[in-house]
Design a protein around this motif. Sequence first.
Motif, PDB file in Angstrom:
ATOM      1  N   ASP A   1       0.676  25.416 -57.386  1.00 26.04           N
ATOM      2  CA  ASP A   1       1.641  25.057 -56.506  1.00 26.04           C
ATOM      3  C   ASP A   1       2.571  26.077 -55.514  1.00 26.04           C
ATOM      4  O   ASP A   1       2.157  27.076 -55.865  1.00 26.04           O
ATOM      5  CB  ASP A   1       3.273  25.225 -58.047  1.00 26.04           C
ATOM      6  CG  ASP A   1       2.663  26.494 -59.227  1.00 26.04           C
ATOM      7  OD1 ASP A   1       1.686  26.986 -58.775  1.00 26.04           O
ATOM      8  OD2 ASP A   1       4.221  26.554 -59.462  1.00 26.04           O
ATOM      9  N   GLU A   2       3.842  25.845 -55.520  1.00 27.44           N
ATOM     10  CA  GLU A   2       4.549  26.979 -54.896  1.00 27.44           C
ATOM     11  C   GLU A   2       3.866  27.720 -53.096  1.00 27.44           C
ATOM     12  O   GLU A   2       3.643  28.438 -54.158  1.00 27.44           O
ATOM     13  CB  GLU A   2       5.963  27.432 -55.532  1.00 27.44           C
ATOM     14  CG  GLU A   2       5.947  27.016 -56.284  1.00 27.44           C
ATOM     15  CD  GLU A   2       7.879  27.500 -57.541  1.00 27.44           C
ATOM     16  OE1 GLU A   2       8.549  27.209 -57.500  1.00 27.44           O
ATOM     17  OE2 GLU A   2       6.364  28.311 -57.997  1.00 27.44           O
TER      18      GLU A   2
ATOM     19  N   TRP B   1      -0.493  21.691 -60.669  1.00 23.11           N
ATOM     20  CA  TRP B   1       0.733  21.451 -60.649  1.00 23.11           C
ATOM     21  C   TRP B   1       0.663  19.771 -59.234  1.00 23.11           C
ATOM     22  O   TRP B   1       0.295  20.296 -58.655  1.00 23.11           O
ATOM     23  CB  TRP B   1       1.736  22.548 -60.130  1.00 23.11           C
ATOM     24  CG  TRP B   1       1.826  23.446 -61.221  1.00 23.11           C
ATOM     25  CD1 TRP B   1       1.220  24.813 -61.391  1.00 23.11           C
ATOM     26  CD2 TRP B   1       2.081  23.283 -62.885  1.00 23.11           C
ATOM     27  NE1 TRP B   1       1.357  25.697 -62.565  1.00 23.11           N
ATOM     28  CE2 TRP B   1       2.093  24.665 -63.171  1.00 23.11           C
ATOM     29  CE3 TRP B   1       3.384  22.477 -63.234  1.00 23.11           C
ATOM     30  CZ2 TRP B   1       2.400  24.536 -64.124  1.00 23.11           C
ATOM     31  CZ3 TRP B   1       3.458  22.733 -64.403  1.00 23.11           C
ATOM     32  CH2 TRP B   1       3.135  24.182 -65.009  1.00 23.11           C
TER      33      TRP B   1
ATOM     34  N   TRP C   1       5.955  18.480 -62.267  1.00 20.59           N
ATOM     35  CA  TRP C   1       7.076  19.222 -62.364  1.00 20.59           C
ATOM     36  C   TRP C   1       8.269  18.961 -61.830  1.00 20.59           C
ATOM     37  O   TRP C   1       9.312  19.136 -62.371  1.00 20.59           O
ATOM     38  CB  TRP C   1       6.673  21.132 -62.433  1.00 20.59           C
ATOM     39  CG  TRP C   1       6.024  21.523 -61.671  1.00 20.59           C
ATOM     40  CD1 TRP C   1       5.327  21.487 -60.453  1.00 20.59           C
ATOM     41  CD2 TRP C   1       7.255  22.330 -60.992  1.00 20.59           C
ATOM     42  NE1 TRP C   1       5.447  21.714 -59.740  1.00 20.59           N
ATOM     43  CE2 TRP C   1       6.777  22.844 -59.291  1.00 20.59           C
ATOM     44  CE3 TRP C   1       8.477  22.638 -60.885  1.00 20.59           C
ATOM     45  CZ2 TRP C   1       7.594  23.821 -58.104  1.00 20.59           C
ATOM     46  CZ3 TRP C   1       9.223  23.735 -60.222  1.00 20.59           C
ATOM     47  CH2 TRP C   1       8.648  24.367 -58.622  1.00 20.59           C
TER      48      TRP C   1
ATOM     49  N   TYR D   1      11.674  21.695 -69.281  1.00 20.39           N
ATOM     50  CA  TYR D   1      11.324  23.230 -68.819  1.00 20.39           C
ATOM     51  C   TYR D   1      12.712  24.291 -70.131  1.00 20.39           C
ATOM     52  O   TYR D   1      13.612  24.296 -69.699  1.00 20.39           O
ATOM     53  CB  TYR D   1      11.760  23.147 -67.406  1.00 20.39           C
ATOM     54  CG  TYR D   1      10.816  23.972 -66.113  1.00 20.39           C
ATOM     55  CD1 TYR D   1       9.793  22.596 -66.518  1.00 20.39           C
ATOM     56  CD2 TYR D   1      10.641  24.435 -65.152  1.00 20.39           C
ATOM     57  CE1 TYR D   1       8.899  23.149 -65.921  1.00 20.39           C
ATOM     58  CE2 TYR D   1       9.241  24.290 -64.541  1.00 20.39           C
ATOM     59  CZ  TYR D   1       8.958  24.038 -64.897  1.00 20.39           C
ATOM     60  OH  TYR D   1       7.514  24.144 -63.957  1.00 20.39           O
TER      61      TYR D   1
ATOM     62  N   TRP E   1       8.633  29.428 -68.824  1.00 22.54           N
ATOM     63  CA  TRP E   1       8.042  30.660 -67.722  1.00 22.54           C
ATOM     64  C   TRP E   1       9.384  32.019 -68.530  1.00 22.54           C
ATOM     65  O   TRP E   1      10.516  31.719 -68.269  1.00 22.54           O
ATOM     66  CB  TRP E   1       9.250  30.169 -66.337  1.00 22.54           C
ATOM     67  CG  TRP E   1       8.446  28.600 -66.050  1.00 22.54           C
ATOM     68  CD1 TRP E   1       8.688  27.629 -65.349  1.00 22.54           C
ATOM     69  CD2 TRP E   1       6.905  28.872 -65.233  1.00 22.54           C
ATOM     70  NE1 TRP E   1       8.071  26.431 -64.789  1.00 22.54           N
ATOM     71  CE2 TRP E   1       6.540  27.766 -64.872  1.00 22.54           C
ATOM     72  CE3 TRP E   1       5.477  29.804 -65.272  1.00 22.54           C
ATOM     73  CZ2 TRP E   1       5.175  26.757 -64.429  1.00 22.54           C
ATOM     74  CZ3 TRP E   1       4.985  29.450 -64.755  1.00 22.54           C
ATOM     75  CH2 TRP E   1       4.209  28.130 -64.451  1.00 22.54           C
TER      76      TRP E   1
HETATM   77  C1  ACM Z   1       6.166  25.255 -60.934  1.00 26.93           C
HETATM   78  O1  ACM Z   1       7.480  25.418 -62.203  1.00 26.93           O
HETATM   79  N1  ACM Z   1       6.731  26.003 -60.548  1.00 26.93           N
HETATM   80  C2  ACM Z   1       5.502  24.395 -61.098  1.00 26.93           C
END
Ligand code: ACM
Length: 518
Positions: A316-317, A366, A383, A408, A459
């Motif tokens: 991801d990202e 992801w 996600w 989340y 997170w």
């Molecule tokens: C994510 O929340 N960056 C998978």
Amino acid sequence: MPQISIIPKPSNLLLGSGEYNFLADASISYEGAGADSIASLLTEYLRPATGFVLPITEGSQGTIQLYVEGTSELDPEGFVDETYKLEVNANGVQIHALNTAGLARGIQTLRQLFDPAILAKKPQKIDWQLPFITIQDTPRFRWRGQHIDVCRYFFSVEEVCKFIDLIALHRLNVCHIHLTEDQGWRIEIKAFPKLTEVGSIRKQTLVGHEGDRPRIYDNKPYGGYFTQDDIRTIVTFAEQRHIMLIPEIDMPGHMSAAVASYPELGNPGYDVEVRCHWGISQHVLNLEESTVEFAKTVLDEVMDLFPSPYIHIGGDEAPKFEWSECANAQSRMQELGLKSENELQSWFIQQLDTHITQAGRRLIGWDEILEGGLAQNATVMSWRGEEGGVEAAKQGHQVVMTPHQHVYFDYYQAEPKSEEPLAIGGMSTTEHVYAYEPIPAALPEEQYHQVLGSQGQLWTEYIPTMDHMEYMGFPRICALSEVLWISKEEKNYTDFLERLKVHRQRLAILNVNAHPRP
Ligand code: ACM
């Protein structure tokens, strides 16, 4: 006799009349492969509050009888049938399951049939009674998970094990543990000691929200990591409870701590340190052959430690800025015959896919791993919404639905936000979580079976302690556990809230700092 208040609600429950008195002469017997391990776990669970030392014997003579009567063979996606049947009658308790995973779910239901005080750590003066009941129970989804991030903030072995035990209590079966980040590398890798010597420590931490300006820091170094022995302890704890513990090594973005430890993994010209604030870093791995080898070596050590069928590689990202600016990355793309930076990311994930597949495991990542073409054997965690999951399923892949809008749990859970502890943003109440339907409306029916299930995300940018983690997690995890266990038609939020009242007593006895609402 207290009302029956099991969370998640069993798929079939028939209450009889009468109750069984669970006394100091109780005993546990077991039959079938591996059933002794569940018998041991059950005595451990029941001993502190009852004070009973329950003898365990092989056979069928116990006042609690455990039976494994089928096979533990994994299905093609790495799961087993967790069906169990639990009966309480004048003879005591009988739990029948196809395998030990089913028994592991059955004993969690049994714990919830007792007075909540059964969960206490000290002897309780209570006459332990169980209602006569027949429960025939099968989960709706195979993947029923909860994710934790031990990188933004670190948590001890004891804290992680407590959390895994809570996952087990809710008959979830997956714990996804996010082990590496820009802000800290949290797993010992023998081949690369600097990952923890350097990469596990950031020199300070942002105070307040990532969006605040000016940025203010606490000026205190922050660190922590799991040794390989620590990881083995956690893996064993999860295995005893039949929780699939899935490690995540997030690549090629979210790698600042690794690049700070070994600058040769980064792109030339950038000075990278272990990140001290949140948000998405521009720094990514270079994808030279030596870096691919680094990734494979790390994954080899991770696969030696974690027996799970799935290995999460993040994906991801990963901003493409450094690759588009950097001559080395551009010539690497040419050399590999790739037309875009997205294709470069996909090429890298494909290398990892081949490596993980050859080791007999499955790659999961992801939904960004779709962008330059999906690796052959990849499972996708959707996600950013449902679209990634729908697209991956259409391409024939398995998916786990984790849309941030619903699951989340680092998002706020109650209004007004000003009265809640600082969170990343968003809003997802327990009611909203309960209303979540993991099968996307846009998915054609013939692809429903490719949705393995769902999981909550925790997170930890704004979650510095386990107390706070519990506050964010519960009762939303309770709601999600029911979404994933019973059919859509059987869900009933009002009924869930009634059961939650009793369930809150359990959480309180377990010292879980659940949010007071709803
Ligand atoms: C994510 O929340 N960056 C998978």
